[in-house]
Design an enzyme around this catalytic site. Sequence first.
Site: not given
Length: 326
Positions: A190-192, A208, A228, A246, A275
């Site tokens: 969402p934009g951190g 995103d 994408d 991220d 990840k």
Amino acid sequence: MQKGASEHDLLGLAGYLAPEGYVDTLREELCGVGAEVAFELGRLLFAARQTEDPAWAQNVWRDPRLIPIRSIRDGARKLRAIQRNWSLYSARHHRRAALIRDALPPVSAKPLEFGAPPPRAPLGSFTLYDEHAIIASPRCSSPFKNGEVRFVEDKRGPPSRAYLKLWEALTLVGIRPGPNDVCVDLGASPGGFTWVLSELGASVIAVDRAPLDPAIAARHNVRQELGDAFSLDPRRLGAIDWLVADIAAYPRRLLELLSRWDRAGALRRAICTIKFQGKTDHAAARAFTERLGGTLRHLSHNRHELTWMRIPADPPPRDPTPGDTH
Ligand SMILES: C[S@@+](CC[C@H](N)C(=O)[O-])C[C@H]1O[C@@H](n2cnc3c(N)ncnc32)[C@H](O)[C@@H]1O
């Protein structure tokens, strides 16, 4: 190490402190590079000193030594004779260890304001091996207590807690994007991360498949690209000073993306989360530094993930194609 151990038992070893919940992961990483663990105290694993710090070590005790002590006062006096600042990692005899810590000069536990440099004073680490011996390392890899970076948090601006990972990475590398920089954020919603870069005054292209939080998307220096990340051609975006990523993606797929961006000259400075799902793929993690250089770290705000960073002091020149994307 046996009872009645001597200093010689620690010769050639370093202490590697695993993040909470990742002792097995760190042990696997050490074994994978041929460094058998000699002994363990809680999350602290002692193994042959490595030239490269293991990625999953949150703090490295570079020169551990065994210090026999007669009493709590004697322990504190012996540590104090080495240097002023010590942080306790308590694995055994917690009460006695805490009393030794309390007899030492206080070390600030204040959370860091983002933008302030990490503490400069050398910070050693100690633990009680048994009631009559301390293991202490005056030199450690992290200037933070047990490698844990705590910030004065912003509860209102960022739309997710992921911003803490980018704050930590930027604090450790010691440089930050500024108003003249163009940053691309892959997997931005969402934009951190985008919030961090935008607050620093940089121009941000946030990519995103999912939309940004509306308050982040509306910022004057943020441009949202819905789509994408893997099919994006970086050359379409013009000159890029920083890439942050991220993305929820398999490590090998992310490495392919980064290699392509590197070949296109779009990886001047990069901070990317790798990840893992299920078992940690150590070989896939190592492939990032083998292929692209840079460093791999488990930041204290990472979960089952590593952060790959490549921040050259002297990055290659900016792509000469027009960089004004706004
Ligand atoms: C952990 S979240 C990112 C959090 C974000 N960095 C922040 O600071 O708020 C991972 C993101 O990766 C995005 N993502 C996964 N696959 C993607 C793809 N192929 N292209 C673009 N974004 C993708 C997801 O939509 C999700 O928003």
